[in-house]
Design a protein around this motif. Structure first.
Motif, PDB file in Angstrom:
ATOM      1  N   THR A   1      17.544  11.525 -29.657  1.00  0.00           N
ATOM      2  CA  THR A   1      18.626  11.281 -28.703  1.00  0.00           C
ATOM      3  C   THR A   1      18.159  10.282 -27.660  1.00  0.00           C
ATOM      4  N   ASP A   2      19.015   9.966 -26.706  1.00  0.00           N
ATOM      5  CA  ASP A   2      18.583   9.248 -25.499  1.00  0.00           C
ATOM      6  C   ASP A   2      19.445   9.745 -24.348  1.00  0.00           C
ATOM      7  N   LEU A   3      19.131   9.310 -23.138  1.00  0.00           N
ATOM      8  CA  LEU A   3      19.819   9.906 -21.997  1.00  0.00           C
ATOM      9  C   LEU A   3      21.303   9.528 -21.967  1.00  0.00           C
ATOM     10  N   SER A   4      21.625   8.317 -22.419  1.00  0.00           N
ATOM     11  CA  SER A   4      23.044   7.911 -22.466  1.00  0.00           C
ATOM     12  C   SER A   4      23.817   8.865 -23.361  1.00  0.00           C
ATOM     13  N   GLN A   5      23.210   9.171 -24.495  1.00  0.00           N
ATOM     14  CA  GLN A   5      23.886  10.063 -25.440  1.00  0.00           C
ATOM     15  C   GLN A   5      24.061  11.466 -24.839  1.00  0.00           C
ATOM     16  N   GLU A   6      23.083  11.922 -24.092  1.00  0.00           N
ATOM     17  CA  GLU A   6      23.187  13.252 -23.478  1.00  0.00           C
ATOM     18  C   GLU A   6      24.325  13.296 -22.455  1.00  0.00           C
ATOM     19  N   TYR A   7      24.477  12.213 -21.679  1.00  0.00           N
ATOM     20  CA  TYR A   7      25.599  12.155 -20.724  1.00  0.00           C
ATOM     21  C   TYR A   7      26.930  12.143 -21.475  1.00  0.00           C
ATOM     22  N   GLN A   8      26.957  11.404 -22.571  1.00  0.00           N
ATOM     23  CA  GLN A   8      28.188  11.320 -23.341  1.00  0.00           C
ATOM     24  C   GLN A   8      28.544  12.676 -23.965  1.00  0.00           C
ATOM     25  N   LEU A   9      27.522  13.374 -24.457  1.00  0.00           N
ATOM     26  CA  LEU A   9      27.750  14.705 -25.024  1.00  0.00           C
ATOM     27  C   LEU A   9      28.288  15.661 -23.955  1.00  0.00           C
ATOM     28  N   ALA A  10      27.698  15.595 -22.768  1.00  0.00           N
ATOM     29  CA  ALA A  10      28.161  16.462 -21.672  1.00  0.00           C
ATOM     30  C   ALA A  10      29.615  16.155 -21.355  1.00  0.00           C
ATOM     31  N   ALA A  11      29.935  14.869 -21.293  1.00  0.00           N
ATOM     32  CA  ALA A  11      31.307  14.474 -20.953  1.00  0.00           C
ATOM     33  C   ALA A  11      32.277  14.985 -22.012  1.00  0.00           C
ATOM     34  N   SER A  12      31.923  14.846 -23.282  1.00  0.00           N
ATOM     35  CA  SER A  12      32.894  15.254 -24.296  1.00  0.00           C
ATOM     36  C   SER A  12      32.944  16.773 -24.454  1.00  0.00           C
ATOM     37  N   ALA A  13      31.817  17.457 -24.315  1.00  0.00           N
ATOM     38  CA  ALA A  13      31.841  18.927 -24.469  1.00  0.00           C
ATOM     39  C   ALA A  13      32.532  19.612 -23.291  1.00  0.00           C
TER      40      ALA A  13
END
Ligand SMILES: CNc1ncnc2c1ncn2[C@@H]1O[C@H](COP(=O)(O)O)[C@@H](O)[C@H]1O
Ligand SMILES: [Zn+2]
Length: 353
Positions: free
Chosen positions: A293-305
Motif C-alpha cells: 500500500t501507500d499513504l495515499s491509498q490509505e487515505y482513499q480507503l478511509a474516505a471510501s469506507a
C-alpha cells in the motif's frame, strides 16, 4: 480506485507509523534479492498482495525473511534511503520512521551502526534536497525482553542528544502475542523521563487488557492501532475513557489490520468509532511494502469506507500535524505548507465530487 486518486496523491501528508523493514518496496526488494541470490528468497515471500490475508503470526514470519535480506550497513542505507524517497514521492511532507536496531555478527552490523546508518540516510536525503522532514523512532521489539529494552532506550537516549533532533522517540512493537508489557515498564519510564516520546503498539490483539492498563499509566504520547481497546473488542470502557481523557492520538493502519486479520473488514474498522468521537486519529501505513500500500491509498480507503468528503480528508491530514513528535517550530512550518497548498487542491477536488 476511483478517478479521484490524484487528490489523495496530491494531498500533503504526515506519516507517523512506518516500520522501516516493513516499508521496503518491490523495486528495493528486487535489488536486495539480487544482492543475495544464495538465500533463494522470492518476492512472494516478502509481501502480501491485493485481496490476500495472513494471520498475524504469518506476518511476523515475513519480517524474518526481510531481515535476512537486510543485514549489512549497506543494505540498511539503501533501504532507508529508498523508503524515504518513496514516501516523499507520495507527497508525505513529514515522516517518522521507526526501526529495531539489530546486530548481525556475520556482517559486523551493530545496533549502534544500525542507528547511525538510518541517520545517515536521513541526512543524505536532506542534502539531496528531497522534500520531506524525517525523524526516527528507535524501536523496542517486545519479544526481546526487559534487558534489551533498557539497552535500546539507552542507545536512543544517546542518539537523541547527538543527532541534532533526528531521534525523537521510542516505539514499542513486535509480536503482540509474545511477552508482557509489564517487564518493559522500567525501560519505557526511563525513556519518558529523559525526554523521548513514546509511541506504543497497544491492544493490537484482544486479551491485552491488563497490559494496556499498565501502558496507559505511563502514559504514551501516541497509541499504535488500539484495535482492542473498546469493550466490544475485548478491551474496557475504562481504557477508552483514559485514551479519550488524555486525547492520546491513535495511529490507524487500515490495510495492515485487515490483511493481518485483526480487523474483519474496512467498514468494521475501529477508526469509525474513534473518528466519530472526535478523537485524534492519524492515518498511517504500518508496513507499506509488506501490505502493498501507500499513504495515499490509505487515505482513499478511509474516505471510501467511511464516506469522508475531500474537506474532511483534508482536515484529517492537517490534524495529523498536531500529533508529530518534532517541536513546535516544525509544526508551524508544516501548517504553513498545508495552508499554501489548500486552495489549489480542495477547489479541484470538490468540483469532482
Ligand atoms: C503488523 N503489525 C505489527 N505489529 C507489531 N509489530 C510490527 C508490526 N509490523 C511491523 N512490526 C515490527 O516491525 C519490525 C519490522 O521493521 P524493523 O525491522 O523494526 O524496521 C517487525 O519485526 C516488528 O517488530
Ligand atoms: Zn506497527
Amino acid at each position: 480506485m476511483d478517478d479521484n486518486a490524484e487528490f489523495y496523491k496530491d494531498l500533503p501528508k504526515v506519516e507517523l507509523h512506518a516500520h522501516l523493514n516493513g516499508s521496503v518496496s518491490v523495486q528495493t526488494m528486487e535489488k536486495l534479492i539480487r544482492r543475495k541470490p544464495h538465500l533463494n528468497i522470492e518476492h512472494s515471500m516478502t509481501a502480501i498482495g491485493k485481496g490476500q490475508r495472513r494471520t498475524l503470526d504469518e506476518c511476523f514470519e515475513v519480517f524474518k525473511v526481510i531481515h535476512k535480506l537486510v543485514d549489512t550497513e549497506e543494505d540498511v542505507l539503501m533501504v532507508a534511503t529508498d523508503v524515504i524517497k518513496e514516501f516523499a514521492a507520495d507527497n508525505v511532507k513529514y515522516l517518522e520512521l521507526r526501526s529495531t536496531p539489530r546486530e548481525e555478527n556475520h556482517t559486523g552490523l551493530t545496533k549502534k551502526s544500525y542507528i547511525e546508518t538510518v541517520i545517515e540516510a536521513i541526512r543524505q536525503c536532506k542534502t539531496e534536497g528531497v522534500d520531506i522532514d524525517v525523524r526516527f523512532l528507535v524501536a523496542i521489539d517486545r519479544r526481546n525482553g526487559a534487558e534489551v529494552a533498557m539497552e535500546t532506550v539507552k542507545l536512543a537516549e544517546e542518539f537523541m542528544l547527538s543527532s541534532g533532533g533526528l531521534v525523537v522517540g521510542i516505539d514499542l512493537s513486535g509480536d503482540p502475542t509474545v511477552g508482557h508489557g509489564r517487564c518493559l515498564l522500567p525501560a519505557l519510564q526511563r525513556a519518558r523521563n529523559c525526554g523521548l516520546k513514546l509511541s506504543l503498539h497497544m491492544s493490537e490483539v484482544p486479551s491485552q487488557l491488563e497490559e494496556s492498563e499498565l501502558l496507559l499509566n505511563l502514559p504514551p504520547d501516541r497509541i499504535g492501532h488500539g484495535t482492542c481497546l473498546h469493550p466490544e473488542m475485548g478491551g474496557s470502557q475504562s481504557l477508552v475513557d483514559r485514551a479519550v481523557k488524555g486525547r492520546i492520538p491513535l495511529e490507524i493502519c487500515l490495510t495492515s489490520n485487515v490483511k493481518g486479520q485483526t480487523v474483519q473488514s474496512y467498514s468494521q474498522h475501529h477508526f469509525r468509532y474513534w473518528y466519530q468521537l472526535g478523537h485524534p486519529c492519524v492515518i498511517c501505513t504500518d508496513d507499506k511494502g509488506v501490505f502493498c500500500t501507500d499513504l495515499s491509498q490509505e487515505y482513499q480507503l478511509a474516505a471510501s469506507a467511511f464516506g469522508l468528503r475531500p474537506d474532511a480528508v483534508w482536515t484529517l491530514s492537517e490534524r495529523a500535524v498536531d500529533c508529530i513528535f518534532a517541536g513546535d517550530e516544525v509544526k508551524q512550518q508544516l501548517r504553513q505548507k498545508w495552508t499554501e497548498l489548500k486552495p489549489g487542491l480542495l477547489q479541484g477536488a470538490e468540483l469532482q465530487v
